[in-house]
Design an enzyme around this catalytic site. Structure first.
Site, mmCIF file in Angstrom:
data_model
loop_
_atom_site.group_PDB
_atom_site.id
_atom_site.type_symbol
_atom_site.label_atom_id
_atom_site.label_comp_id
_atom_site.label_asym_id
_atom_site.label_seq_id
_atom_site.Cartn_x
_atom_site.Cartn_y
_atom_site.Cartn_z
ATOM 1 N N ARG A 95 0.829 -10.114 5.825
ATOM 2 C CA ARG A 95 1.388 -9.325 4.995
ATOM 3 C C ARG A 95 3.463 -9.525 5.110
ATOM 4 O O ARG A 95 4.055 -9.845 4.989
ATOM 5 C CB ARG A 95 1.582 -7.957 4.453
ATOM 6 C CG ARG A 95 2.412 -7.123 3.074
ATOM 7 C CD ARG A 95 1.864 -6.162 2.972
ATOM 8 N NE ARG A 95 0.866 -6.735 1.826
ATOM 9 C CZ ARG A 95 -0.062 -5.633 1.740
ATOM 10 N NH1 ARG A 95 -0.210 -4.632 3.081
ATOM 11 N NH2 ARG A 95 -0.775 -5.951 0.105
ATOM 12 N N TYR A 96 3.441 -8.890 6.678
ATOM 13 C CA TYR A 96 4.900 -9.221 7.286
ATOM 14 C C TYR A 96 4.896 -9.950 7.813
ATOM 15 O O TYR A 96 3.942 -10.771 8.806
ATOM 16 C CB TYR A 96 4.629 -7.312 8.038
ATOM 17 C CG TYR A 96 4.730 -5.912 8.089
ATOM 18 C CD1 TYR A 96 5.857 -5.958 6.557
ATOM 19 C CD2 TYR A 96 3.365 -5.241 7.798
ATOM 20 C CE1 TYR A 96 5.909 -4.981 5.761
ATOM 21 C CE2 TYR A 96 3.361 -4.452 6.165
ATOM 22 C CZ TYR A 96 3.922 -3.935 6.081
ATOM 23 O OH TYR A 96 4.516 -2.544 5.676
ATOM 24 N N ARG A 99 3.404 -9.808 12.608
ATOM 25 C CA ARG A 99 2.657 -9.048 12.331
ATOM 26 C C ARG A 99 1.385 -9.255 11.296
ATOM 27 O O ARG A 99 1.399 -8.995 10.082
ATOM 28 C CB ARG A 99 1.916 -7.310 12.694
ATOM 29 C CG ARG A 99 2.780 -6.390 11.536
ATOM 30 C CD ARG A 99 3.939 -5.426 12.175
ATOM 31 N NE ARG A 99 4.462 -4.838 11.070
ATOM 32 C CZ ARG A 99 5.512 -5.224 10.074
ATOM 33 N NH1 ARG A 99 6.289 -5.857 10.775
ATOM 34 N NH2 ARG A 99 5.967 -4.229 9.816
ATOM 35 N N CYS A 108 -18.240 1.923 8.924
ATOM 36 C CA CYS A 108 -17.237 3.374 9.929
ATOM 37 C C CYS A 108 -18.884 4.616 10.054
ATOM 38 O O CYS A 108 -20.079 4.803 9.366
ATOM 39 C CB CYS A 108 -16.244 4.044 8.738
ATOM 40 S SG CYS A 108 -15.270 3.238 7.869
ATOM 41 N N CYS A 112 -14.913 8.408 4.159
ATOM 42 C CA CYS A 112 -13.426 8.520 3.490
ATOM 43 C C CYS A 112 -13.876 8.642 2.463
ATOM 44 O O CYS A 112 -13.401 7.668 1.478
ATOM 45 C CB CYS A 112 -12.235 8.962 4.123
ATOM 46 S SG CYS A 112 -11.724 8.885 5.422
ATOM 47 N N CYS A 115 -10.997 6.149 0.456
ATOM 48 C CA CYS A 115 -10.961 4.657 1.265
ATOM 49 C C CYS A 115 -10.511 3.687 0.011
ATOM 50 O O CYS A 115 -10.091 3.906 -0.743
ATOM 51 C CB CYS A 115 -12.309 3.970 2.048
ATOM 52 S SG CYS A 115 -12.221 3.084 2.500
ATOM 53 N N ARG A 117 -9.579 0.939 0.832
ATOM 54 C CA ARG A 117 -10.994 -0.475 1.368
ATOM 55 C C ARG A 117 -12.262 0.030 0.155
ATOM 56 O O ARG A 117 -13.012 -0.963 1.288
ATOM 57 C CB ARG A 117 -10.378 -1.175 2.674
ATOM 58 C CG ARG A 117 -10.216 -2.172 2.915
ATOM 59 C CD ARG A 117 -9.685 -2.805 4.129
ATOM 60 N NE ARG A 117 -8.277 -2.641 4.734
ATOM 61 C CZ ARG A 117 -8.158 -1.929 5.276
ATOM 62 N NH1 ARG A 117 -8.690 -1.698 6.270
ATOM 63 N NH2 ARG A 117 -6.723 -2.274 5.546
ATOM 64 N N ASP A 275 -3.066 6.052 -2.483
ATOM 65 C CA ASP A 275 -3.312 5.015 -2.695
ATOM 66 C C ASP A 275 -3.250 4.710 -3.788
ATOM 67 O O ASP A 275 -4.329 5.582 -4.350
ATOM 68 C CB ASP A 275 -3.546 4.241 -1.648
ATOM 69 C CG ASP A 275 -3.122 3.112 -0.310
ATOM 70 O OD1 ASP A 275 -1.598 3.247 -0.208
ATOM 71 O OD2 ASP A 275 -3.410 2.951 0.103
ATOM 72 N N ASP A 312 2.694 3.015 0.674
ATOM 73 C CA ASP A 312 2.312 1.449 0.966
ATOM 74 C C ASP A 312 2.410 0.970 -0.776
ATOM 75 O O ASP A 312 1.314 1.326 -1.776
ATOM 76 C CB ASP A 312 0.879 1.593 1.267
ATOM 77 C CG ASP A 312 0.399 0.056 1.570
ATOM 78 O OD1 ASP A 312 1.420 -0.890 2.276
ATOM 79 O OD2 ASP A 312 -0.465 0.062 2.931
ATOM 80 N N LYS A 319 4.373 -0.720 3.873
ATOM 81 C CA LYS A 319 4.992 0.383 3.087
ATOM 82 C C LYS A 319 6.922 0.828 3.370
ATOM 83 O O LYS A 319 7.163 -0.024 3.897
ATOM 84 C CB LYS A 319 4.586 1.091 4.820
ATOM 85 C CG LYS A 319 3.034 0.635 5.012
ATOM 86 C CD LYS A 319 2.659 1.305 6.019
ATOM 87 C CE LYS A 319 1.592 0.741 6.643
ATOM 88 N NZ LYS A 319 0.595 -0.798 7.055
HETATM 89 C C1 LIG Z 1 -0.042 -0.707 7.703
HETATM 90 C C2 LIG Z 1 -0.349 -2.308 7.301
HETATM 91 C C3 LIG Z 1 0.280 -3.110 8.578
HETATM 92 C C4 LIG Z 1 0.958 -2.872 9.573
HETATM 93 O O1 LIG Z 1 2.239 -2.175 9.423
HETATM 94 P P1 LIG Z 1 3.441 -1.163 10.111
HETATM 95 O O2 LIG Z 1 5.158 -0.599 9.872
HETATM 96 O O3 LIG Z 1 4.057 -2.389 11.697
HETATM 97 O O4 LIG Z 1 2.932 -0.188 11.371
HETATM 98 C C5 LIG Z 1 0.480 -4.437 9.157
HETATM 99 N N1 LIG Z 1 -0.179 -5.523 7.897
HETATM 100 C C6 LIG Z 1 -1.092 -4.741 7.427
HETATM 101 C C7 LIG Z 1 -0.704 -5.800 6.034
HETATM 102 C C8 LIG Z 1 -0.170 -2.762 6.400
HETATM 103 O O5 LIG Z 1 -1.048 -3.102 5.782
#
Ligand SMILES: *Cc1c(COP(=O)(O)O)cnc(C)c1O
Length: 358
Positions: A95-96, A99, A108, A112, A115, A117, A275, A312, A319
């Protein structure tokens, strides 16, 4: 000594009947309808959490015991973060820019009920481990990814051998600067944080672990010791807490939680707004409550104990941070600020383009 696998197998509560037998059938008048909730999403409470429940409906109970409210859907979404829409290959959500999230375990120690997911966690067919090759290839080909977050399910429920192989494979990808693991195991099954596991993990630095504690009572002596073992292995520890109605929607409870985490060498990282997940809506509280909690932390206790408060965003926006209003007014000349105790202060802006004469 009992292995952590035996402990989990023998001493968890994994059926509604066992739950009713342990706490008394009078607490489960709707057990037949509850079976549907336990059918929709896996049910298990790990031994440490069973031991921590003091009474029905307490903050520990609420996190793990199914309720018929799970069957009510108002504006809950199945995949509220659109993780599957942002999934280029199975088990990866990208998504980002730099990362990616990598689901490496379907299971798990405790499930929870809130959850995010819950649509796939607990189901090995939905988080398949037989086809990780396409995920590794995706990470190899996408050289912009410098940070990979292993999640699931809980990665630390995998065997030592599997964790070792997984980390080794990821470490062979040169552009992955940091590895992260998201795990609730230090809370749910501290016995799993063995010296052998720590010896494996520390070979793959820089490796970060974000754990998940929601209530100060969860920092039991065993959990604190497990966190200490990870910290001694040089692993920086963070915590991702979820704001939950009837569990931790209270300034004093959150303050105690954050202080206890810090004392256990864990730096609070995020407080998430719960969420908008179908089946978990009864856990949601207002955004104002989250802001009130941040306001009750900032300035009143160590800055290290103040995490980012985020939503989120539904639909996959990622986020988004939220802050109480500390800026009252801002102009070219000055900023009017409110401090933690509500007093007003003025900060002068630097003078614009001063012309030096002479
Ligand atoms: C939370 C998340 C991350 C990591 O986000 P950070 O703000 O860097 O901790 C990366 N990818 C996805 C899909 C996420 O939900």
């Amino acid at each position: 000594m009992e292995s952590w696998q035996q402990l989990l197998r023998k001493r968890s509560i994994a059926s509604l009947d066992a739950l009713a037998a342990k706490f008394g059938p009078e607490h489960f008048p709707e057990i037949e309808r509850l079976r549907q909730a336990a059918e929709n999403f896996e049910f298990r409470i790990a031994p440490a959490m069973v031991d921590l429940i003091e009474s029905p409906e307490d903050p520990i109970w609420r996190q793990y015991v199914p309720t018929v409210q799970e069957l009510e859907v108002h504006d809950g979404l199945v995949d509220s973060l659109a993780e599957d829409a942002n999934s280029p290959v199975p088990n990866i959500t990208h998504r980002y820019p730099d990362r990616a999230l990598f689901l490496v375990s379907p299971v798990c120690a405790s499930y929870c009920r809130f959850c995010t997911r819950r649509r796939k966690v607990g189901d090995p067919e939905k988080i398949p481990l037989s086809q990780l090759e396409s995920a590794f290839r995706y990470l190899e080909e996408h050289t912009e990814i410098r940070d990979v977050i292993m999640s699931g399910g809980d990665p630390l429920l995998l065997s030592d051998r599997r964790i070792d192989e997984l980390c080794r494979r990821l470490r062979s990808i040169k552009h992955l600067e940091i590895l992260r693991i998201g795990s609730r195991i230090p809370c749910h099954l501290p016995e799993r944080i063995t010296p052998e596991l720590c010896d494996i993990l520390k070979r793959y630095h820089p490796l970060y672990i974000n754990t998940h504690f929601n209530h100060p009572r969860e920092l039991t002596p065993a959990a604190v010791e497990a966190l200490g073992r990870l910290a001694d292995a040089g692993i920086p520890l963070g915590c991702q807490t979820v704001l939950l109605k009837g569990v931790n929607d209270d300034v004093e409870v959150m303050k105690e939680l954050m202080q206890k985490l810090l004392a256990a060498r864990v730096r609070p990282y995020y407080i998430y707004m719960c969420d908008q997940v179908a089946g978990a809506e009864h856990f949601r509280t207002t955004v104002e409550k989250g802001l009130e909690i941040i306001q009750g932390l900032r300035g009143w206790t160590s800055g290290l104990a103040v995490p980012h408060f985020v939503i989120d965003a539904p639909g996959g926006g990622g986020k988004i941070p939220l802050l109480p209003e500390y800026v009252e007014a801002i102009s070219d000349d000055e900023v009017v600020l409110r401090n933690y105790a509500g007093k007003r202060y003025v900060y002068k802006q630097p003078a614009a383009e001063t012309v030096l004469v002479g």
